[in-house]
Design a protein around this motif. Sequence first.
Motif, PDB file in Angstrom:
ATOM      1  N   ARG A  19      -5.370   6.463  -3.138  1.00 29.84           N
ATOM      2  CA  ARG A  19      -6.213   5.325  -2.771  1.00 29.84           C
ATOM      3  C   ARG A  19      -6.936   5.684  -1.475  1.00 29.84           C
ATOM      4  O   ARG A  19      -6.307   6.007  -0.472  1.00 29.84           O
TER       5      ARG A  19
ATOM      6  N   THR B 274      -1.927   5.808   0.375  1.00 32.13           N
ATOM      7  CA  THR B 274      -3.220   5.240   0.761  1.00 32.13           C
ATOM      8  C   THR B 274      -3.753   5.969   1.975  1.00 32.13           C
ATOM      9  O   THR B 274      -3.007   6.204   2.930  1.00 32.13           O
TER      10      THR B 274
ATOM     11  N   LEU C 109       0.804  -1.232   0.000  1.00 29.95           N
ATOM     12  CA  LEU C 109       0.000   0.000   0.000  1.00 29.95           C
ATOM     13  C   LEU C 109       0.830   1.271   0.000  1.00 29.95           C
ATOM     14  O   LEU C 109       0.278   2.361  -0.011  1.00 29.95           O
TER      15      LEU C 109
ATOM     16  N   VAL D  73       0.920   4.631   4.310  1.00 28.40           N
ATOM     17  CA  VAL D  73      -0.497   4.614   4.671  1.00 28.40           C
ATOM     18  C   VAL D  73      -0.763   5.706   5.710  1.00 28.40           C
ATOM     19  O   VAL D  73      -0.095   5.769   6.743  1.00 28.40           O
TER      20      VAL D  73
ATOM     21  N   SER E 226      -6.723  -6.047   4.611  1.00 32.35           N
ATOM     22  CA  SER E 226      -5.364  -6.092   4.052  1.00 32.35           C
ATOM     23  C   SER E 226      -4.370  -6.722   5.020  1.00 32.35           C
ATOM     24  O   SER E 226      -3.397  -7.359   4.598  1.00 32.35           O
TER      25      SER E 226
END
Length: 473
Positions: A100, A77, A15, A18, A110
């Motif tokens: 995202r 993300t 990802l 984040v 996830s």
Amino acid sequence: MKIPVPDTIPSATELGRVHFVGIGGAGLSAIARIMLERGVTVSGSDGNDSPTLDALRELGATVHVGHAAENVAGADTLIVSTAVREENPEVVAAVEAGLRLWPRSAGMASIMQGKRTVAVAGTHGKTTTTSLLTSALIAAGADPTFTVGGDFAATGTNAHDGTGEVFVAEADESDGAFLVYSPFGAVATNVEADHLDHFGTEEAYKAAFASFLDRIDPAGFLVVVVDDEGAAELGDAAEAKGLTVIRVGESEGADLRLVDLTFVGNRSTATLLDASGAELGTLALQIPGRHYLLDAVAALAAGLRLGHDLDALLEGLGGFTGTRRRMERKGEAAGVRVYDSYAHHPVEIKGDLQAARALAGEGRVVVAFQPHLVSRTRIFGEQMGVELAAADEVVVLDVYLAREDADPEVTGALLVAACPLDDDKVAFVPDFDAVPAELVRRARPGDLVLTLGAGTVTQVGPRVLELLEAQED
């Protein structure tokens, strides 16, 4: 804020950086902790500083107090709390940058990848059952990964990335999050209407649990507490789908049955029987209340189904010292004991007041309750008021708004009007800062003061203790 779940959910390690909007909450902080332990670069923001943010900083997260567009610079993300609104500057900046954008459920999914997940679901008792199962598995040598909606009292953490294959996850239904997960096994503590601000009707709420069955691995299992009608019906539906169902509780016909329940002080015990009625041993807990014994036997059944030793699991359950905000002892001063708990639904209020009564012994129970959410108070306020009458003295705060706007017609006064105690034994105190003094005025040596609710009422207990300590001086 409602954010669609992506069709494809990559592993957390894919990802990039984040950023969590609302990282201080129980759900997001747990996900962030797991990602940090796996080497993911994490940042986040929250409206207020807290020990949770300090702990995440120590693990390497960059955490901001307050929300600002520049906080998301460099992020790939965004994982966003349901309490966050669309006009949040970080969300706006992420949308403009084409980042995202995920809901909490996708973030949780996830980190589940590559693990054998056991999802703990139910209207009440999820946090305690998840914690009990985790404690039992640790004692059995499993070293599970876990995420819990509250901190373990013993460790002060709500998540850990273990080396074992099992992931024990609290599976929240409040926004439909549990319908995103694909667990090997699951636990359903109970199923009765709640979160109708999201689901609309009791039928829709129960339908979500029926849909949850389709998320469970056909080779896996479901544990249900059959003393609860909704959970029992869910077990029957699961069995009709071909799932392995383990029924637990006090009811006859349970695969693991509890009898001879006893409650003394902060201890709860029960004799454990198998489906034939043969005695298996004693389930003993360091936390008070019938509902906690039911949570524990559900956790025990899941641990046994995963292949672990009964005695080791019982040892882990017996060693569990509780989860913060679940009948948590805050202290004692001037002969008054102070506890705090998260109950915010009529059934939870009933269970915690039963536990408080056992703890109080010869003393009285003085409770401060803060209703949580306008929608929940509108629907359940009258029943909440009725259940609060199990205490000797009641102080009702105003509604904690969380993600909703105020409604002048829906206040704590609704609960007071429904409470059948004498007028001098129940009061509506809308001024938050006046509540500690009001509790101290009502309490006397030997009493137990219990603060209840999912909002800021947890801050009242320490202030009560300060006032009581000042009296001692």
